[in-house]
Design a protein around this motif. Structure first.
Motif, PDB file in Angstrom:
ATOM      1  N   HIS A   1       0.697  -1.147  -0.292  1.00  0.00           N
ATOM      2  CA  HIS A   1       0.027   0.209  -0.263  1.00  0.00           C
ATOM      3  C   HIS A   1       0.958   1.251  -0.016  1.00  0.00           C
ATOM      4  CE1 HIS A   1       1.255  -0.156   4.088  1.00  0.00           C
ATOM      5  NE2 HIS A   1       0.679  -1.395   4.131  1.00  0.00           N
ATOM      6  N   PHE A   2       0.328   2.257  -0.274  1.00  0.00           N
ATOM      7  CA  PHE A   2       1.238   3.471  -0.200  1.00  0.00           C
ATOM      8  C   PHE A   2       1.609   3.876   1.420  1.00  0.00           C
ATOM      9  CE2 PHE A   2      -2.981   5.495   0.788  1.00  0.00           C
ATOM     10  CZ  PHE A   2      -2.666   6.525   1.515  1.00  0.00           C
ATOM     11  N   VAL A   3       2.686   4.663   1.218  1.00  0.00           N
ATOM     12  CA  VAL A   3       3.064   5.348   2.632  1.00  0.00           C
ATOM     13  C   VAL A   3       3.668   6.564   2.408  1.00  0.00           C
ATOM     14  CG1 VAL A   3       3.806   3.204   3.763  1.00  0.00           C
ATOM     15  CG2 VAL A   3       5.474   4.468   2.477  1.00  0.00           C
ATOM     16  N   THR A   4       3.636   7.523   3.386  1.00  0.00           N
ATOM     17  CA  THR A   4       4.196   8.997   3.130  1.00  0.00           C
ATOM     18  C   THR A   4       5.205   8.877   4.149  1.00  0.00           C
ATOM     19  OG1 THR A   4       1.869   9.725   3.022  1.00  0.00           O
ATOM     20  CG2 THR A   4       3.576  11.274   3.664  1.00  0.00           C
ATOM     21  N   LEU A   5       6.434   9.618   3.708  1.00  0.00           N
ATOM     22  CA  LEU A   5       7.670   9.528   4.449  1.00  0.00           C
ATOM     23  C   LEU A   5       7.968  10.939   4.681  1.00  0.00           C
ATOM     24  CD1 LEU A   5      10.659   8.582   5.477  1.00  0.00           C
ATOM     25  CD2 LEU A   5      11.462   8.718   3.039  1.00  0.00           C
ATOM     26  N   ILE A   6       8.102  11.357   5.930  1.00  0.00           N
ATOM     27  CA  ILE A   6       8.555  12.744   6.253  1.00  0.00           C
ATOM     28  C   ILE A   6       9.909  12.580   6.773  1.00  0.00           C
ATOM     29  CG2 ILE A   6       8.220  14.608   7.757  1.00  0.00           C
ATOM     30  CD1 ILE A   6       5.104  13.488   7.572  1.00  0.00           C
TER      31      ILE A   6
ATOM     32  N   CYS B   1       4.057   7.178   7.506  1.00  0.00           N
ATOM     33  CA  CYS B   1       2.646   7.099   7.921  1.00  0.00           C
ATOM     34  C   CYS B   1       2.009   6.247   7.199  1.00  0.00           C
ATOM     35  CB  CYS B   1       2.144   8.545   7.766  1.00  0.00           C
ATOM     36  SG  CYS B   1       0.425   8.792   8.398  1.00  0.00           S
ATOM     37  N   TYR B   2       0.935   5.508   7.529  1.00  0.00           N
ATOM     38  CA  TYR B   2       0.515   4.199   6.821  1.00  0.00           C
ATOM     39  C   TYR B   2      -0.999   4.854   6.637  1.00  0.00           C
ATOM     40  CZ  TYR B   2       4.554   1.422   7.937  1.00  0.00           C
ATOM     41  OH  TYR B   2       5.921   0.977   7.761  1.00  0.00           O
ATOM     42  N   PRO B   3      -1.482   4.050   5.582  1.00  0.00           N
ATOM     43  CA  PRO B   3      -2.842   4.671   5.329  1.00  0.00           C
ATOM     44  C   PRO B   3      -3.912   3.653   6.252  1.00  0.00           C
ATOM     45  CG  PRO B   3      -2.317   3.108   3.853  1.00  0.00           C
ATOM     46  CD  PRO B   3      -1.070   3.359   4.398  1.00  0.00           C
TER      47      PRO B   3
ATOM     48  N   MET C   1      17.005   8.608  -0.075  1.00  0.00           N
ATOM     49  CA  MET C   1      16.073   7.754  -0.453  1.00  0.00           C
ATOM     50  C   MET C   1      16.186   7.222  -2.077  1.00  0.00           C
ATOM     51  SD  MET C   1      11.881   7.709  -0.290  1.00  0.00           S
ATOM     52  CE  MET C   1      11.725   8.938  -1.704  1.00  0.00           C
ATOM     53  N   LYS C   2      16.316   5.994  -2.202  1.00  0.00           N
ATOM     54  CA  LYS C   2      16.682   5.539  -3.359  1.00  0.00           C
ATOM     55  C   LYS C   2      15.579   4.629  -4.157  1.00  0.00           C
ATOM     56  CE  LYS C   2      20.581   3.320  -6.120  1.00  0.00           C
ATOM     57  NZ  LYS C   2      22.057   2.882  -6.014  1.00  0.00           N
ATOM     58  N   TYR C   3      15.133   4.592  -5.148  1.00  0.00           N
ATOM     59  CA  TYR C   3      14.138   3.905  -5.665  1.00  0.00           C
ATOM     60  C   TYR C   3      14.624   3.545  -7.336  1.00  0.00           C
ATOM     61  CZ  TYR C   3      12.727   8.241  -7.905  1.00  0.00           C
ATOM     62  OH  TYR C   3      12.536   9.257  -8.709  1.00  0.00           O
TER      63      TYR C   3
ATOM     64  N   PHE D   1       7.420  12.719   1.078  1.00  0.00           N
ATOM     65  CA  PHE D   1       7.500  11.754   0.024  1.00  0.00           C
ATOM     66  C   PHE D   1       6.308  11.014  -0.047  1.00  0.00           C
ATOM     67  CE2 PHE D   1      11.722  12.925   0.684  1.00  0.00           C
ATOM     68  CZ  PHE D   1      12.319  13.293  -0.614  1.00  0.00           C
ATOM     69  N   PHE D   2       5.451  10.697  -1.026  1.00  0.00           N
ATOM     70  CA  PHE D   2       4.329   9.807  -1.274  1.00  0.00           C
ATOM     71  C   PHE D   2       5.020   8.823  -1.908  1.00  0.00           C
ATOM     72  CE2 PHE D   2       1.088   7.936  -3.750  1.00  0.00           C
ATOM     73  CZ  PHE D   2       0.330   7.623  -2.915  1.00  0.00           C
ATOM     74  N   ILE D   3       4.950   7.586  -1.364  1.00  0.00           N
ATOM     75  CA  ILE D   3       5.662   6.528  -1.992  1.00  0.00           C
ATOM     76  C   ILE D   3       4.319   5.624  -2.286  1.00  0.00           C
ATOM     77  CG2 ILE D   3       7.058   4.477  -1.544  1.00  0.00           C
ATOM     78  CD1 ILE D   3       8.514   6.215   0.586  1.00  0.00           C
ATOM     79  N   PRO D   4       4.228   5.335  -3.765  1.00  0.00           N
ATOM     80  CA  PRO D   4       3.239   4.396  -4.281  1.00  0.00           C
ATOM     81  C   PRO D   4       3.397   2.789  -3.594  1.00  0.00           C
ATOM     82  CG  PRO D   4       4.133   5.825  -5.926  1.00  0.00           C
ATOM     83  CD  PRO D   4       5.098   5.815  -4.773  1.00  0.00           C
ATOM     84  N   ALA D   5       2.187   2.227  -3.679  1.00  0.00           N
ATOM     85  CA  ALA D   5       2.451   1.010  -3.348  1.00  0.00           C
ATOM     86  C   ALA D   5       3.174   0.265  -4.152  1.00  0.00           C
ATOM     87  CB  ALA D   5       0.970   0.147  -3.302  1.00  0.00           C
TER      88      ALA D   5
END
Length: 93
Positions: A42-47, A88-90, A55-57, A70-74
């Motif tokens: 699921h998506f998460v938000t990183l602060i 932060c988790y949904p 942060m590497k992707y 940062f909004f990190i998609p599922a």
């Protein structure tokens, strides 16, 4: 509940601040790490709460500065290095 105690997780780099047992609306974790890898279903938000990490992707890398969000998609694989922040988790379904 007006005060929630932080709880250590199985991973010593992560501390649970708010869990789904506290509220089904969201969960919140604090990270302090040299390196952590994750891929969530699921998506998460990183602060970022401290500057100096990264942060590497797949496809790029960001420097982490205090206050960055940062909004990190599922299903996105992420590696976070030398960082402090909040994840932060949904809401729980």
């Amino acid at each position: 509940k007006f005060f929630l105690e932080a709880r250590k997780t199985e991973n010593s780099n992560i501390i649970s601040l708010v869990t789904y047992d506290d509220t089904p609306c969201f969960a919140l974790e604090q990270i302090k790490c040299d390196q952590i890898n994750f891929k969530k279903p699921h998506f998460v938000t990183l602060i970022a709460t401290k500057s100096g990490g990264s942060m590497k992707y797949e496809g790029g890398e960001f420097a982490l500065n205090r206050g960055d969000k940062f909004f990190i998609p599922a299903n996105t694989e992420v590696t976070i290095k030398i960082a402090e922040g909040l994840i932060c988790y949904p809401p729980r379904k």
